[in-house]
Design an enzyme around this catalytic site. Sequence first.
Site, PDB file in Angstrom:
ATOM      1  N   TYR A 146       0.816  -1.221   0.000  1.00 45.55           N
ATOM      2  CA  TYR A 146       0.000   0.000   0.000  1.00 45.55           C
ATOM      3  C   TYR A 146       0.848   1.268   0.000  1.00 45.55           C
ATOM      4  CZ  TYR A 146      -4.509  -2.254   0.824  1.00 45.55           C
ATOM      5  OH  TYR A 146      -5.663  -2.978   0.698  1.00 45.55           O
ATOM      6  N   LYS A 195       3.739 -15.429   3.004  1.00 46.76           N
ATOM      7  CA  LYS A 195       3.988 -16.199   1.788  1.00 46.76           C
ATOM      8  C   LYS A 195       5.498 -16.449   1.733  1.00 46.76           C
ATOM      9  CE  LYS A 195       2.553 -18.056  -2.110  1.00 46.76           C
ATOM     10  NZ  LYS A 195       1.657 -19.225  -2.148  1.00 46.76           N
ATOM     11  N   ASP A 227      -2.287 -18.594   1.140  1.00 45.24           N
ATOM     12  CA  ASP A 227      -3.269 -19.319   0.320  1.00 45.24           C
ATOM     13  C   ASP A 227      -3.952 -20.411   1.151  1.00 45.24           C
ATOM     14  OD1 ASP A 227      -0.767 -20.532   0.410  1.00 45.24           O
ATOM     15  OD2 ASP A 227      -0.766 -21.186  -1.678  1.00 45.24           O
ATOM     16  N   ASP A 251      -5.970  -7.242   4.236  1.00 49.93           N
ATOM     17  CA  ASP A 251      -7.111  -6.646   3.531  1.00 49.93           C
ATOM     18  C   ASP A 251      -7.991  -7.756   2.962  1.00 49.93           C
ATOM     19  OD1 ASP A 251      -8.701  -4.683   2.209  1.00 49.93           O
ATOM     20  OD2 ASP A 251      -7.636  -5.146   0.344  1.00 49.93           O
ATOM     21  N   ASP A 255     -11.783  -9.459   4.606  1.00 54.99           N
ATOM     22  CA  ASP A 255     -13.057  -9.510   3.874  1.00 54.99           C
ATOM     23  C   ASP A 255     -13.611 -10.929   3.873  1.00 54.99           C
ATOM     24  OD1 ASP A 255     -13.070  -6.812   3.205  1.00 54.99           O
ATOM     25  OD2 ASP A 255     -13.655  -7.194   1.124  1.00 54.99           O
TER      26      ASP A 255
HETATM   27  C1  IPM Z   1     -10.222  -1.635   3.857  1.00 54.57           C
HETATM   28  C2  IPM Z   1     -10.490  -1.096   2.491  1.00 54.57           C
HETATM   29  C3  IPM Z   1      -9.357  -0.147   2.124  1.00 54.57           C
HETATM   30  C4  IPM Z   1      -8.070  -0.955   2.154  1.00 54.57           C
HETATM   31  C5  IPM Z   1      -9.547   0.541   0.772  1.00 54.57           C
HETATM   32  C6  IPM Z   1     -10.846   1.320   0.740  1.00 54.57           C
HETATM   33  C7  IPM Z   1      -8.389   1.428   0.423  1.00 54.57           C
HETATM   34  O1  IPM Z   1     -10.624  -2.140   1.563  1.00 54.57           O
HETATM   35  O2  IPM Z   1     -10.173  -0.834   4.811  1.00 54.57           O
HETATM   36  O3  IPM Z   1     -10.061  -2.849   3.978  1.00 54.57           O
HETATM   37  O4  IPM Z   1      -7.748  -1.648   1.188  1.00 54.57           O
HETATM   38  O5  IPM Z   1      -7.382  -0.895   3.167  1.00 54.57           O
HETATM   39 MG    MG Z   2     -10.584  -4.065   2.423  1.00 54.55          MG
END
Ligand code: IPM
Ligand code: MG
Length: 360
Positions: A146, A195, A227, A251, A255
């Site tokens: 990032y 990884k 993975d 990240d 999710d």
């Molecule tokens: C999160 C989001 C952010 C990230 C985006 C919006 C830049 O996906 O907070 O997980 O990737 O960190």
């Molecule tokens: Mg995210």
Amino acid sequence: MKLNIVCIPGDGIGPEIVTEAKKVLNKVASVNGHEMDFTDILMGGASIDVHGVPLTDEAIETAKAADAVLMGSIGGDTNTSPWYKLSPEKRPEAGLLKIRKSLGLFANLRPAILYPELRGACPLKEEISVKGFDMLIMRELTGGLYFGERHTVEKDGQKVATDTLTYSEAEIRRIAIKGFEIAMKRRRKVTSVDKANVLDSSRLWRAVVNEVAKDFPEVTLEHMLVDNCAMQLVKDPSQFDVILTENMFGDILSDEASMVTGSIGMLASASLNDTKFGLYEPSHGSAPDIAGKDLANPIATILSAAMMLRYSFDLDKEADAIESAVDKVLKDGYRTGDIMSEGCRKVGCREMGDLIAERI
Ligand code: IPM
Ligand code: MG
């Protein structure tokens, strides 16, 4: 106690859910004799519309002067919103990355919990979900891909794009320490995800995590390739306590972890630096499709406010009060649309906020 809180309502459903979190915080304050001082700042699309940039230096200074920041969500529909016609550094997400970096928020805590009342919403097979799960993803937030150098150049008649993944020992050490510290307050297990079979940065990650582990002999440490971790999260999420990982892996895995709970509208998060300061926000996004319709679930933001009381203000009793009010509302059968199930009563964002505030 006087609590000096900066709020970022943001975009989409952000303003609605932050309003409900403030309602609940005000109730907690009046019951416990605290004073809440809220200051709003603009970030993301809301700031682009007014200032042409997703976060001004002035807004950062206002945030720095506060004790903690409570955020809703930022961003819009990437296919249709005009914000995404701007160059990358002017888009809503750039504001979020800038505030993380400027405030030094390197530790991102993302709990993923299967709520017993919401077990039906879990997309996993019952034989897996019946075991329940309660994990916390500790994601490094200010390094890695990032924030590494990136550029796109023209080479031999075609474009070539480069992103770099860099970690120093110090960056790995400080997040690893946070991971082990939080594991000590939980079930004392850390799964460090990397990884290391391919990446140098991961091999360094593993070596530093092993060093840090020596100071936490009561914590069980295991290493897992990313993975495999993605697979284990759907195969047997109950095996995880703390998942410790770098920015990009965190990240993606966070999710996935939130999805397997089946109730992303319930999940809070905290981004901390080395002081008591933190930025607290729901794990979900800005849901532009339901914005302004009183349909959003404010619970993740309300639980983020509880995390804020716990981590930034050491107000554990008040945080507990919010969390048990949320539990009660669920037990009483109230649901927003995203977590609705048969036999429950469907309520909107505002009513959900009222019902939780009433139970404090
Ligand atoms: C999160 C989001 C952010 C990230 C985006 C919006 C830049 O996906 O907070 O997980 O990737 O960190
Ligand atoms: Mg995210």
